[in-house]
Design a protein around this motif. Structure first.
Motif, short mmCIF file in Angstrom:
data_model
loop_
_atom_site.label_atom_id
_atom_site.label_comp_id
_atom_site.label_asym_id
_atom_site.label_seq_id
_atom_site.Cartn_x
_atom_site.Cartn_y
_atom_site.Cartn_z
N TYR A 48 0.81 -1.22 0.00
CA TYR A 48 0.00 0.00 0.00
C TYR A 48 0.85 1.28 0.00
O TYR A 48 0.31 2.38 -0.06
CB TYR A 48 -0.95 0.00 1.20
N LYS A 49 2.17 1.14 0.07
CA LYS A 49 3.03 2.33 0.02
C LYS A 49 3.43 2.68 -1.41
O LYS A 49 3.93 3.77 -1.68
CB LYS A 49 4.28 2.10 0.87
N SER A 50 3.22 1.72 -2.32
CA SER A 50 3.54 1.98 -3.73
C SER A 50 2.38 2.71 -4.39
O SER A 50 1.24 2.68 -3.90
CB SER A 50 3.81 0.66 -4.46
N LEU A 51 2.65 3.36 -5.53
CA LEU A 51 1.61 4.09 -6.25
C LEU A 51 0.49 3.15 -6.68
O LEU A 51 -0.70 3.45 -6.50
CB LEU A 51 2.21 4.80 -7.47
N ASN A 52 0.85 1.99 -7.24
CA ASN A 52 -0.17 1.05 -7.69
C ASN A 52 -0.99 0.52 -6.50
O ASN A 52 -2.20 0.33 -6.60
CB ASN A 52 0.49 -0.13 -8.42
N GLY A 53 -0.30 0.29 -5.38
CA GLY A 53 -1.00 -0.18 -4.19
C GLY A 53 -1.99 0.85 -3.66
O GLY A 53 -3.11 0.51 -3.26
N ILE A 58 -7.57 2.61 -2.79
CA ILE A 58 -8.58 3.67 -2.97
C ILE A 58 -9.72 3.16 -3.87
O ILE A 58 -10.90 3.39 -3.59
CB ILE A 58 -7.94 4.95 -3.54
N SER A 59 -9.34 2.45 -4.92
CA SER A 59 -10.35 1.93 -5.85
C SER A 59 -11.28 0.93 -5.18
O SER A 59 -12.49 0.93 -5.41
CB SER A 59 -9.67 1.27 -7.05
N LEU A 60 -10.73 0.06 -4.32
CA LEU A 60 -11.56 -0.92 -3.63
C LEU A 60 -12.49 -0.25 -2.61
O LEU A 60 -13.63 -0.68 -2.44
CB LEU A 60 -10.68 -1.97 -2.95
N ILE A 61 -12.00 0.81 -1.95
CA ILE A 61 -12.85 1.55 -1.03
C ILE A 61 -14.03 2.16 -1.78
O ILE A 61 -15.20 2.03 -1.38
CB ILE A 61 -12.05 2.66 -0.31
N ILE A 62 -13.72 2.83 -2.89
CA ILE A 62 -14.77 3.45 -3.70
C ILE A 62 -15.72 2.39 -4.24
O ILE A 62 -16.95 2.57 -4.25
CB ILE A 62 -14.16 4.28 -4.83
N ALA A 63 -15.15 1.27 -4.71
CA ALA A 63 -15.97 0.21 -5.30
C ALA A 63 -16.97 -0.35 -4.30
O ALA A 63 -18.15 -0.54 -4.62
CB ALA A 63 -15.08 -0.90 -5.84
N VAL A 64 -16.52 -0.63 -3.09
CA VAL A 64 -17.42 -1.17 -2.06
C VAL A 64 -18.54 -0.19 -1.76
O VAL A 64 -19.72 -0.57 -1.68
CB VAL A 64 -16.63 -1.50 -0.77
#
Length: 517
Positions: A48-53, A58-64
């Motif tokens: 989660y410290k990398s840009l892709n992570g 963030i995408s999974l938070i928004i998706a849920v």
């Protein structure tokens, strides 16, 4: 201060709320209350410290948030009564599900749903705790009251179409933006799907019943078998419950959990693995002739149809349909049982020898389906005199117990299992006219806090060895059979070994899966 609070609550409940706002609020509460385990798994498995992570998290938070809000919005718009009823049900079931995830590190996948639907009242009541009540009240009942009292204002149809279209388009764009992460999502789909609420149990319940319907359309009959001689022979197959190999002193465990079997002649033990980590799948595996998703005729049904005396005695559940005359439960066996053992698995031995002698058939198969090591109440699975190791865990919330207490309670169930198997051997030794064998194989193993996991049911793809490494113990009477130098066995060895010992010829017999010479 109290008056201010009353005014706020009155305003909150009496104000009309647009359906889209209400759906967003329900999605937000659902996210906050029930998705800690979901994101805990993500943070443990993503950089989660990398840009892709960061983008993935963030995408999974928004998706849920968006997907749940979108579904809630659709249902509430179509019917406010149905929508509210579903939301109330979701919040209560979510609370129960998250309690079990947090307490036992379970994953609500299809196999766990199978466990739920195959659990009887006695087992389910063993999970009852004050903490479970708190979860249901705080995370289920209180939100349900708010849902009931809130007045929802239905939006115009044009606004509904526009809102739905925008939400759907946003979800599609979100998926497209995470094309690089889809491989990771697919790889971890079972865990993610088993932790996202409420879709973990809703989707997997549907999958469970679809697969159950397909598998139980019709039992596939096996080709007829032939009994090759008239020699008297009896097999006692003991199906263990949640007994893991590493806690048997026969396999090198440091504590003496097998005081009887270790001193008994003609006892052999082999390392084995289970087909799955839950009872319904593994008992089917023990009783079927081959690894298949279809429902073929299982061992007791097959032998009963081919003129073998078959008796099934059980204190457990979760087996495939058993079509025999002598299917005996704990209640029916209690009528002929006396003593403290009648409240435990010893009840399976009541009148066992007499039942064999009363048979007018030369070939006898007796299956004893035990429940000795099933958690979480390990300390209640054996009579007090078998509490060899102390202190023991008496709580259903296993994570609250000291590791030593939990392991002691579990080890005592293995000591009791050892005693029961010893008693069976003693009974068989008295049947001098019969050549006899006892085979003991557990349905699956058990986690006792290793890697913060408890009990069983973790998908095999990620299951720890504690949940699938099982004991396979065999005793044979003098002069009956010798055993092959078997190495690692599987549960599928049972079917063919029973046929071999009883000298039954069958087109489905597989010599490679037979343990006897």
């Amino acid at each position: 201060m109290l008056e201010v609070l009353k005014k706020v609550l009155r305003k909150l409940f009496n104000n009309n709320m647009q359906v889209v706002r209400f759906a967003l609020l329900m999605s937000f509460l659902n996210f906050v209350f029930f998705h800690y385990p979901f994101f805990k798994f993500i943070f443990e498995n993503v950089d989660y410290k990398s840009l892709n992570g960061i983008i993935l998290v963030i995408s999974l938070i928004i998706a849920v948030l968006v997907v749940n809000a979108f579904v809630f919005y659709l249902v509430l718009y179509l019917s406010r009564i149905v929508g509210k009823s579903l939301l109330i049900l979701f919040f209560i079931l979510n609370a129960v599900s998250v309690y079990f995830i947090n307490t036992y590190s379970t994953i609500i996948d299809e196999s766990m749903i199978g466990n739920v639907f195959n659990t009887n009242y006695e087992e389910a009541s063993g999970f009852f705790s004050f903490t479970l009540i708190l979860y249901v009240i705080l995370l289920g009942i209180i939100p349900a009251i708010y849902i009931i009292k809130t007045k929802i204002v239905k939006a115009p149809f044009k606004k509904f179409i526009a809102t739905s279209s925008l939400a759907l388009l946003f979800i599609i764009l979100l998926v497209a933006a995470n094309a690089n992460n889809l491989l990771w999502v697919d790889k971890n789909a079972k865990q993610l799907g088993g932790l996202v609420m409420p879709w973990s149990y809703t989707v997997n319940t549907s999958r469970f019943y679809v697969h159950k319907y397909r598998s139980n359309k019709k039992e596939i009959m096996l080709p007829d078998a032939t009994i090759k001689d008239n020699e008297k022979a009896v097999v006692v197959l003991v199906i263990g419950e949640s007994a893991r190999m590493q806690n048997f002193s026969l396999y090198g465990y440091g504590k003496n959990t097998n005081p009887f079997l270790s001193q008994t002649s003609n006892v052999f033990h082999f390392p084995a693995t289970s087909y799955a980590t839950y009872t319904t799948a593994t008992v089917k595996c023990i009783l079927e002739h081959a690894n298949t998703n279809d429902l073929y005729e299982i061992l007791p049904n097959y032998l009963y149809r081919n003129n073998v005396e078959v008796v099934w005695r059980t204190t457990n559940w979760g087996e495939p349909p058993v079509h025999i005359e002598k299917y005996q439960t704990m209640d029916s066996l209690r009528q002929h049982c006396e003593g403290e053992g009648c409240d435990y698995d010893e009840i399976l031995l009541a009148g066992l020898k007499e039942q064999v002698l009363a048979s007018n058939k030369n070939k006898v198969l007796i299956i004893l389906h035990t429940s000795t090591s099933h958690g979480p109440t390990y300390s209640k699975k054996y009579p007090p005199r078998f509490e060899v190791f102390r202190p023991v865990c008496n709580s259903v919330e296993l994570g609250e117990c000291f590791p030593e207490e939990l392991i002691n309670a579990y080890d005592n169930t293995i000591v009791y299992t050892d005693y029961i198997l010893h008693r069976i051997i003693e009974e068989l030794e008295q049947l001098s006219e019969y050549k006899s064998t006892m085979m003991y194989v557990s349905d699956h193993g058990e986690s006792l806090g290793e890697k913060n996991l408890y009990m069983h049911g973790v998908p095999m793809s990620i299951a720890p060895k504690e949940q699938y490494e099982i004991p396979f113990i065999v005793w044979v009477s003098d002069g009956s059979k010798e055993l092959k130098p078997n190495e690692i066995l599987s549960q599928h060895h049972v079917f063919h070994s029973v046929l071999n010992f009883l000298n039954i010829e069958s087109p489905v017999y597989n010599e490679e899966m037979n343990i006897f010479k």
